[in-house]
Structures are given as C-alpha cells and as structure tokens.
Design an enzyme around this catalytic site. Structure first.
Site, PDB file in Angstrom:
ATOM      1  N   GLY A 225      41.986  61.968  32.276  1.00 15.25           N
ATOM      2  CA  GLY A 225      42.467  61.788  30.919  1.00 15.25           C
ATOM      3  C   GLY A 225      41.602  60.855  30.101  1.00 15.25           C
ATOM      4  O   GLY A 225      41.351  61.093  28.914  1.00 15.25           O
TER       5      GLY A 225
ATOM      6  N   GLU B 130      27.709  65.408  36.675  1.00 15.29           N
ATOM      7  CA  GLU B 130      28.126  66.001  37.946  1.00 15.29           C
ATOM      8  C   GLU B 130      28.979  67.241  37.674  1.00 15.29           C
ATOM      9  O   GLU B 130      28.678  68.336  38.141  1.00 15.29           O
ATOM     10  CB  GLU B 130      28.913  64.938  38.709  1.00 15.29           C
ATOM     11  CG  GLU B 130      29.520  65.350  40.010  1.00 15.29           C
ATOM     12  CD  GLU B 130      30.285  64.185  40.623  1.00 15.29           C
ATOM     13  OE1 GLU B 130      29.633  63.205  41.041  1.00 15.29           O
ATOM     14  OE2 GLU B 130      31.527  64.231  40.652  1.00 15.29           O
TER      15      GLU B 130
END
Length: 431
Positions: free
Chosen positions: A218, A238
């Site tokens: 979040g 990533e």
C-alpha cells in the site's frame, strides 16, 4: 526437424508431462504469476504417485493440493519467500524456508546450493524462430534452466512475449503443455490516510529524473500516486506492477535521464492486471531479466539517483529492520529489500527509503521498538538503513550515532509511544 515439428513432437497432456518428473527431484517454479497452474494442479492430484519430490518457489499465489502436511513424504514445498498459501505451513514446520538475498539465488542454483533438476514454468507462445518468452518471471528460473535435466513449459496465449534475457528455445524443452486460462491478476493494495501521509514524505524527496525501484504494498503504491506530476523518471526494479504502469501512462516515466540503460525499463517479474500483461507484450521499452541482473547491488548501484522504496514490519532504535518474520515465526522472506538498499547507497545521488506505519493493531502496538522482538529475522542491517519514513516524518540514520538514531526514530514514532521509547532508550544507554 523444424521448430514447429519439435513443438508438435513435445506436446503432451498434463498428466504425461508431470510423469516425467522423477522421484527425488527438485522442481523449480518461477515467481508468482509465472507458476504454471495446470502442471502444478496435476502434480497435486497425483502427488501420492511420487516419492521425495521438492518444489521450490518464491511467492506462490495459488492454493495447491500438495500444500498438505499429510503427504510431504511424496511432495514437499521449499519456499524462497512466503505468501498466503505457504505461510501457515512454514510456521508449522512442514514447509521448508530457505533464506537468501534474491539477487544471489541464481548463483546458489549454479553452485548447486539450491538444487535444480526440473523446471516447470509458464511461457508465451513460440515465435517464428522457436523461442518462448518466460517474461513473467525470469528471476532465478534462467539459472535453473542451465542445470535442469527436464524442462516442462505450460504454453498459454495470454502470456506476454517480453524482451530481455528471458527466452528458451524449443531445443531445450522436454515437454509442452497447452492451456488458455486467463492469467492470475493481482490488484493494487488498499491505500488509506496513513499510507498517503507516508507517501507524501517520500515523494517530496524524489526529484525529477530519479530512477525508481518500487516494492509491492500500500505504501509504495501510494508513493506512485504522488509521483504522477514528476518528469523524466526512470525504472529499474524487481517487480513490474500496475503502480509503475500508472506512472508510465501519466508521462512521468520516460527513462531518458537514466545514465544506464537510457530509454529502457528493466524488471525481473511482473505481477498485476491484464492491462499490465498486455503492456508487456512485444514492448521494446521494457526488458525482463534474471534477478542477478536486476538486483545485484554492484550493477544496480551504477544508476545515478536510484531511489528505492521498501516496507518493513518493525525497526529498532539503532535501525535494524525486521521485515520478514513475527518474532521467530517466518512471515514473508528476505526478497530484494537489502539488495536495493545497498544499491541505492552505492548510487550517486541515490536514496533508500524504508517505510512503515508507526503502529499496528489500531494504534495498540508500536512498530518502532527499543529492540526487535526476540527471534526476529533481521532483513536489513543497521549499517545499510538510510531513510526511515512513517506518517509522522522522516528519520535519516546513515552516518549517525546510536544516540542520534534513537532520537530521530522516536521523533517519527506515534506520539502515544514516544515517552515509553525514551525511557527504554535511556535504559539501553542510547538516549
């Protein structure tokens, strides 16, 4: 024999393909949505036919039947990182957890420290030259392909054909299973006022032209929403997800000021919506690479102005981050947090942000603590942590004394706990 002839000769029903896995094998599965559901469901259904199979994966997304404490002598799971389907089993001890830096997993496979006999993976349809794309998650999978004696692909027309070092030729494939089910989609996490406040502090410290690594959660996605008016951002990350896609679509990401891979985005796995997967398909602006390319701190640290954003669950007054366990109970995994913190510290003009709400459980527990809960796995060391951000502000720790660190962290703790933290810091002689 043409590539098309080889494809036809290697096409199998799922049961026949799974039957190629020998007892005692170590089976490598890619990250997240790169997992092949038809193959793994079939393995689950037939698990009692096997003996001593170990399935290795980072971040599984589906509940498979072989996650079963009653049949671990047949098929057992070994987790490089825990998700919802595997967390309880790891905490109970019948799922194995193998900790390591994400960036080092390919080397561990090549050195035989992470065994790899079989690879099963989702793949795009074959191109005219006989190549499949494993672009959903080349991660450690490309290294495993070098070692495996058996490779089974689940070819699905919904899998994007991505560019980068993520391809395998039909020559290297043992068997092909076809399926056309929709890819698993993962929505954006819920964002509330605490996440928005933290994101505001971080966004203020990210300049135009910065290159970003953004983790899942979040808070990172709340940061993304506050970067939509930035200019000439770059991406080297990533995970490629919908938050980053929103930045691209807003025009904030151009990659034109990157001093490495100018004009290009790189990632090692994708996780998001159908819209994201469609964006990846035959898109020359994005390359998917193994994790020792995307996460290696030395390689990634060559990017100027690298800004990484990653979450933690608990941090102590000298800056140790417990990001992967609840006390001694494993919860997630090491992943790439430390990789990118170290890379950002190496980067000229870089910043590494560790973000966390100041409290948990409706403000009844402080996440900034005098010392980590006994048994907590230290994910990122005190020597690596730089910026720590809560909804109450920013504490910069790098280069500061233990006293200065404690003081700075207490200032961004929840007000209800600051007095208690000061008392504990005095007992520890760091305040």
């Amino acid at each position: 024999m043409t590539a098309q002839d080889q494809y036809a000769a290697k096409r199998r029903e799922a049961g026949e393909a799974v039957g190629l896995i020998e007892d005692g094998s170590h089976v490598i599965v890619p990250t997240g949505v790169g997992e092949p559901p038809t193959i793994l469901e079939t393995l689950s259904e037939r698990r009692t036919d096997f003996r001593d199979i170990t399935v290795h994966q980072i971040l599984p997304l589906r509940e498979y039947g072989y996650y079963d404490p009653e049949t671990v002598e047949h098929v057992r799971h070994s987790a490089y990182f825990l998700g919802g389907p595997t967390r309880a089993g790891a905490q109970a001890g019948w799922i194995d957890y193998r900790p390591s830096y994400f960036s080092e997993m390919p080397a561990l496979i090549r050195d035989g420290l992470f065994p790899a006999d079989v690879v099963v993976a989702m793949a795009s349809p074959m191109d005219a030259h006989g190549y499949f794309s494993l672009g959903l998650a080349p991660d450690y999978t490309m290294a495993a392909l070098e070692k495996a004696r058996t490779v089974v692909l689940e070819v699905n027309p919904n899998v994007p054909y991505a560019y980068g070092h993520c391809h395998i030729h039909v020559d290297q494939v043992t068997a092909i299973v076809e399926d056309d089910r929709p890819l698993l989609e993962v929505g954006l996490p819920q964002i509330g006022p605490v996440q928005e406040a933290i994101a505001g502090h971080v966004a203020d410290l990210i300049p135009d032209g910065a290159t970003l690594q953004i983790g899942y959660g979040g808070i990172p996605d709340a940061v993304v929403m506050q970067l939509l008016e930035k200019r000439d951002l770059g991406i080297h990350t990533e995970m490629f997800g919908d938050g980053i896609l929103s930045l691209v679509e807003s025009g904030a990401v151009t990659n034109l000021r990157k001093n490495v891979d100018r004009g290009l985005m790189k990632a090692t796995f994708a996780l998001g919506s159908r819209r994201l997967y469609d964006f990846m398909d035959h898109n020359p602006a994005l390359e998917m690479h193994p994790v020792d390319v995307t996460n290696d701190p030395y390689l990634v640290g060559r990017h100027d102005d690298l800004h990484s954003i990653n979450g933690t669950m608990q941090i102590d007054l000298v800056g140790q981050c417990g990001s992967e366990s609840l006390g001694p109970k494993p919860y997630s995994g090491t992943g790439g947090q430390s990789d990118f913190v170290r890379a950002s510290n190496r980067s000229r003009g870089g910043k590494a942000f560790i973000v966390l709400p100041s409290t948990a459980k409706n403000d009844t527990i402080t996440r900034i603590v005098p010392t980590l809960t006994p048994g907590t796995h230290v994910s990122t060391s005190k020597n690596d942590v730089d910026y720590v951000v809560t909804e109450y502000g920013v504490a910069r720790l790098r280069g500061r004394s233990a006293h200065q660190r404690a003081e700075a962290l207490i200032e961004i703790a929840h007000p209800n706990f600051r007095g208690q933290l000061i008392e504990e810091a005095e007992k520890l002689r760091v305040f």
